[in-house]
Design an enzyme around this catalytic site. Sequence first.
Site, PDB file in Angstrom:
ATOM      1  N   GLY A   1       2.155 -11.865 -31.937  1.00  0.00           N
ATOM      2  CA  GLY A   1       1.508 -11.596 -30.700  1.00  0.00           C
ATOM      3  C   GLY A   1       2.451 -11.208 -29.284  1.00  0.00           C
ATOM      4  N   CYS A   2       3.608 -11.795 -29.480  1.00  0.00           N
ATOM      5  CA  CYS A   2       4.440 -11.515 -28.217  1.00  0.00           C
ATOM      6  C   CYS A   2       5.157 -10.016 -28.494  1.00  0.00           C
ATOM      7  CB  CYS A   2       5.239 -12.728 -27.998  1.00  0.00           C
ATOM      8  SG  CYS A   2       4.654 -14.305 -27.623  1.00  0.00           S
ATOM      9  N   THR A   3       5.434  -9.774 -29.625  1.00  0.00           N
ATOM     10  CA  THR A   3       6.100  -8.657 -30.221  1.00  0.00           C
ATOM     11  C   THR A   3       5.238  -7.377 -29.987  1.00  0.00           C
ATOM     12  OG1 THR A   3       7.460  -9.640 -31.748  1.00  0.00           O
ATOM     13  CG2 THR A   3       7.118  -7.117 -32.085  1.00  0.00           C
TER      14      THR A   3
END
Length: 149
Positions: free
Chosen positions: A45-47
């Site tokens: 998700g953060c990527t």
Amino acid sequence: MGLKIGDAIPLFTLPDAQGNQFSIKQLIGEKPFVIYFYPKNNTPGCTKEACDFRDKYEDFKNCGAEVVGISADTPKSHANFQNKHQLPFILLSDKNNEVRRKFKIKNNFLLVPGRETYVIDEKGKVVMVFNSLNASEHMKRALLALSKK
């Protein structure tokens, strides 16, 4: 309850991906900016979120805005993340979550650091807040808020 529209953001200084101290005062009075808090480098998700901001970074620049990502990852982890994904914006290391606490961001599901995005005007006032685990919405909401200014 976290910061709300119209609130002044707290002042802070954190190390960037190169280990240099970055003060948010460098942006206040100069330009609008986006601060997005995210849980951890190199997670799916953060990527996705970081790459969304990267892919639209020129649109943010065209609005006269800067993008700042903040997580508890180390400057070295940020440098690796930034290089791996060619991220052109500022990443800051909030190792002890002091700035996250100043923004009053709660953890999701007790353990996962919250994912929250703020659009800040050039005076340092909050003009948009978005809190959601859905990583794909943060960049869109921030860009929309800036384009309405």
